[in-house]
Motif scaffolding. Structure first.
Motif, PDB file in Angstrom:
ATOM      1  N   PRO A  34      64.522  38.179  55.238  1.00  0.00           N
ATOM      2  CA  PRO A  34      65.558  37.181  55.661  1.00  0.00           C
ATOM      3  C   PRO A  34      66.018  35.501  56.598  1.00  0.00           C
ATOM      4  CG  PRO A  34      65.801  38.793  57.317  1.00  0.00           C
ATOM      5  CD  PRO A  34      64.930  39.314  56.366  1.00  0.00           C
ATOM      6  N   ALA A  35      65.102  35.617  56.373  1.00  0.00           N
ATOM      7  CA  ALA A  35      64.594  33.759  57.039  1.00  0.00           C
ATOM      8  C   ALA A  35      65.581  32.902  56.685  1.00  0.00           C
ATOM      9  CB  ALA A  35      63.338  33.211  56.866  1.00  0.00           C
ATOM     10  N   VAL A  36      66.167  32.082  57.134  1.00  0.00           N
ATOM     11  CA  VAL A  36      66.272  30.609  56.830  1.00  0.00           C
ATOM     12  C   VAL A  36      66.072  29.404  57.297  1.00  0.00           C
ATOM     13  CG1 VAL A  36      69.148  32.322  56.273  1.00  0.00           C
ATOM     14  CG2 VAL A  36      68.322  30.767  58.463  1.00  0.00           C
ATOM     15  N   THR A  37      65.278  29.271  58.142  1.00  0.00           N
ATOM     16  CA  THR A  37      64.846  28.870  58.697  1.00  0.00           C
ATOM     17  C   THR A  37      62.826  28.728  59.457  1.00  0.00           C
ATOM     18  OG1 THR A  37      66.884  28.470  60.023  1.00  0.00           O
ATOM     19  CG2 THR A  37      64.669  26.860  61.129  1.00  0.00           C
ATOM     20  N   LEU A  38      62.011  27.944  58.536  1.00  0.00           N
ATOM     21  CA  LEU A  38      61.174  27.647  58.764  1.00  0.00           C
ATOM     22  C   LEU A  38      60.382  26.537  59.609  1.00  0.00           C
ATOM     23  CD1 LEU A  38      58.170  28.286  57.027  1.00  0.00           C
ATOM     24  CD2 LEU A  38      58.785  26.870  55.610  1.00  0.00           C
ATOM     25  N   GLY A  39      59.392  27.050  60.396  1.00  0.00           N
ATOM     26  CA  GLY A  39      58.449  26.616  61.623  1.00  0.00           C
ATOM     27  C   GLY A  39      57.547  26.425  62.213  1.00  0.00           C
ATOM     28  N   PHE A  40      57.008  25.001  62.555  1.00  0.00           N
ATOM     29  CA  PHE A  40      55.464  24.856  62.198  1.00  0.00           C
ATOM     30  C   PHE A  40      55.702  23.898  63.257  1.00  0.00           C
ATOM     31  CE2 PHE A  40      56.647  22.019  59.668  1.00  0.00           C
ATOM     32  CZ  PHE A  40      55.686  21.200  59.333  1.00  0.00           C
ATOM     33  N   ARG A  41      54.525  24.528  64.768  1.00  0.00           N
ATOM     34  CA  ARG A  41      54.045  23.984  65.913  1.00  0.00           C
ATOM     35  C   ARG A  41      53.386  21.910  65.450  1.00  0.00           C
ATOM     36  NH1 ARG A  41      53.568  28.536  67.845  1.00  0.00           N
ATOM     37  NH2 ARG A  41      54.846  29.448  69.227  1.00  0.00           N
ATOM     38  N   PRO A  42      53.658  21.501  65.817  1.00  0.00           N
ATOM     39  CA  PRO A  42      53.151  19.924  65.645  1.00  0.00           C
ATOM     40  C   PRO A  42      51.468  19.597  65.437  1.00  0.00           C
ATOM     41  CG  PRO A  42      54.895  19.223  67.281  1.00  0.00           C
ATOM     42  CD  PRO A  42      54.718  20.848  66.967  1.00  0.00           C
ATOM     43  N   GLU A  43      50.884  21.365  66.486  1.00  0.00           N
ATOM     44  CA  GLU A  43      49.592  20.939  66.797  1.00  0.00           C
ATOM     45  C   GLU A  43      48.972  22.197  65.446  1.00  0.00           C
ATOM     46  OE1 GLU A  43      51.440  23.553  69.598  1.00  0.00           O
ATOM     47  OE2 GLU A  43      51.263  21.587  68.600  1.00  0.00           O
ATOM     48  N   ASP A  44      50.100  22.703  64.567  1.00  0.00           N
ATOM     49  CA  ASP A  44      49.344  23.168  63.749  1.00  0.00           C
ATOM     50  C   ASP A  44      49.172  22.669  62.375  1.00  0.00           C
ATOM     51  OD1 ASP A  44      48.611  25.336  65.950  1.00  0.00           O
ATOM     52  OD2 ASP A  44      50.834  26.342  65.345  1.00  0.00           O
ATOM     53  N   GLN A 115      68.825  33.881  60.642  1.00  0.00           N
ATOM     54  CA  GLN A 115      70.550  33.322  60.612  1.00  0.00           C
ATOM     55  C   GLN A 115      70.770  32.834  62.358  1.00  0.00           C
ATOM     56  OE1 GLN A 115      73.124  34.186  58.668  1.00  0.00           O
ATOM     57  NE2 GLN A 115      74.286  32.344  58.457  1.00  0.00           N
ATOM     58  N   ALA A 116      70.308  33.954  63.247  1.00  0.00           N
ATOM     59  CA  ALA A 116      70.939  34.135  64.816  1.00  0.00           C
ATOM     60  C   ALA A 116      69.201  33.557  65.343  1.00  0.00           C
ATOM     61  CB  ALA A 116      70.838  35.477  65.025  1.00  0.00           C
ATOM     62  N   GLY A 117      68.746  33.001  65.163  1.00  0.00           N
ATOM     63  CA  GLY A 117      67.144  32.395  65.722  1.00  0.00           C
ATOM     64  C   GLY A 117      66.257  33.070  66.441  1.00  0.00           C
ATOM     65  N   LYS A 118      66.526  34.191  65.200  1.00  0.00           N
ATOM     66  CA  LYS A 118      65.209  35.175  65.640  1.00  0.00           C
ATOM     67  C   LYS A 118      64.165  35.135  64.830  1.00  0.00           C
ATOM     68  CE  LYS A 118      68.174  37.991  68.623  1.00  0.00           C
ATOM     69  NZ  LYS A 118      68.302  39.519  69.020  1.00  0.00           N
ATOM     70  N   ARG A 119      62.601  35.201  65.374  1.00  0.00           N
ATOM     71  CA  ARG A 119      61.923  35.173  64.145  1.00  0.00           C
ATOM     72  C   ARG A 119      61.506  36.465  63.732  1.00  0.00           C
ATOM     73  NH1 ARG A 119      55.993  33.962  66.317  1.00  0.00           N
ATOM     74  NH2 ARG A 119      54.873  34.401  63.636  1.00  0.00           N
ATOM     75  N   VAL A 120      61.550  36.215  62.220  1.00  0.00           N
ATOM     76  CA  VAL A 120      61.382  37.097  61.342  1.00  0.00           C
ATOM     77  C   VAL A 120      59.721  37.058  61.041  1.00  0.00           C
ATOM     78  CG1 VAL A 120      64.274  37.612  61.227  1.00  0.00           C
ATOM     79  CG2 VAL A 120      62.283  36.066  59.844  1.00  0.00           C
ATOM     80  N   ASP A 121      58.831  38.661  60.886  1.00  0.00           N
ATOM     81  CA  ASP A 121      57.740  38.607  60.605  1.00  0.00           C
ATOM     82  C   ASP A 121      57.456  39.216  59.241  1.00  0.00           C
ATOM     83  OD1 ASP A 121      56.793  37.954  63.078  1.00  0.00           O
ATOM     84  OD2 ASP A 121      56.993  39.852  63.344  1.00  0.00           O
TER      85      ASP A 121
END
Length: 121
Positions: A34-44, A115-121
């Motif tokens: 159900p992800a609505v946001t994808l994230g990655f760290r600057p160092e990754d 959507q709640a900002g919680k990480r999903v696996d």
């Protein structure tokens, strides 16, 4: 100074899978999520000037907006996928504002959020 925050990119759905807000397709297999946001760290993330895409990685065409040298590394502030992102590179960056490059983040370094900002696996 501290580390820059995680890069967060909004996702929208399509019949072929998730796409970024600017229409950039996520062209590798992702789990049903159900992800609505994808994230990655600057160092990754890495940067490349090559056109070759890496299988199993998020590859974003980007435009360098600013270069921030901070000692033994530099932060590239870029426009990509309809957002502003930051990528950490070691040493003095060869890139300069206006350069076109590709930001590459391996799939295992990506983070998916609901959507709640919680990480999903």
């Amino acid at each position: 100074i501290g580390a820059p925050p995680m890069n967060l990119l909004a996702l929208t759905g399509s019949s072929s899978g998730p796409i970024l807000a600017d229409g950039t397709a996520i062209d590798f297999a992702v789990r049903e999520t159900p992800a609505v946001t994808l994230g990655f760290r600057p160092e990754d993330a890495d940067v490349t000037f090559d056109a070759e895409a890496l299988p199993g990685a998020l590859v974003l065409p980007a435009t360098v907006e600013a270069v921030e040298p901070v000692g033994a590394e530099s932060f590239l502030h870029c426009a990509a996928a309809g957002s502003r992102i930051i990528v950490r590179v070691s040493g003095r960056a060869a890139a300069k504002p206006g350069d076109q490059l590709r930001v590459v983040a391996k799939a295992e370094k990506l983070h998916w959020f609901d959507q709640a900002g919680k990480r999903v696996d």
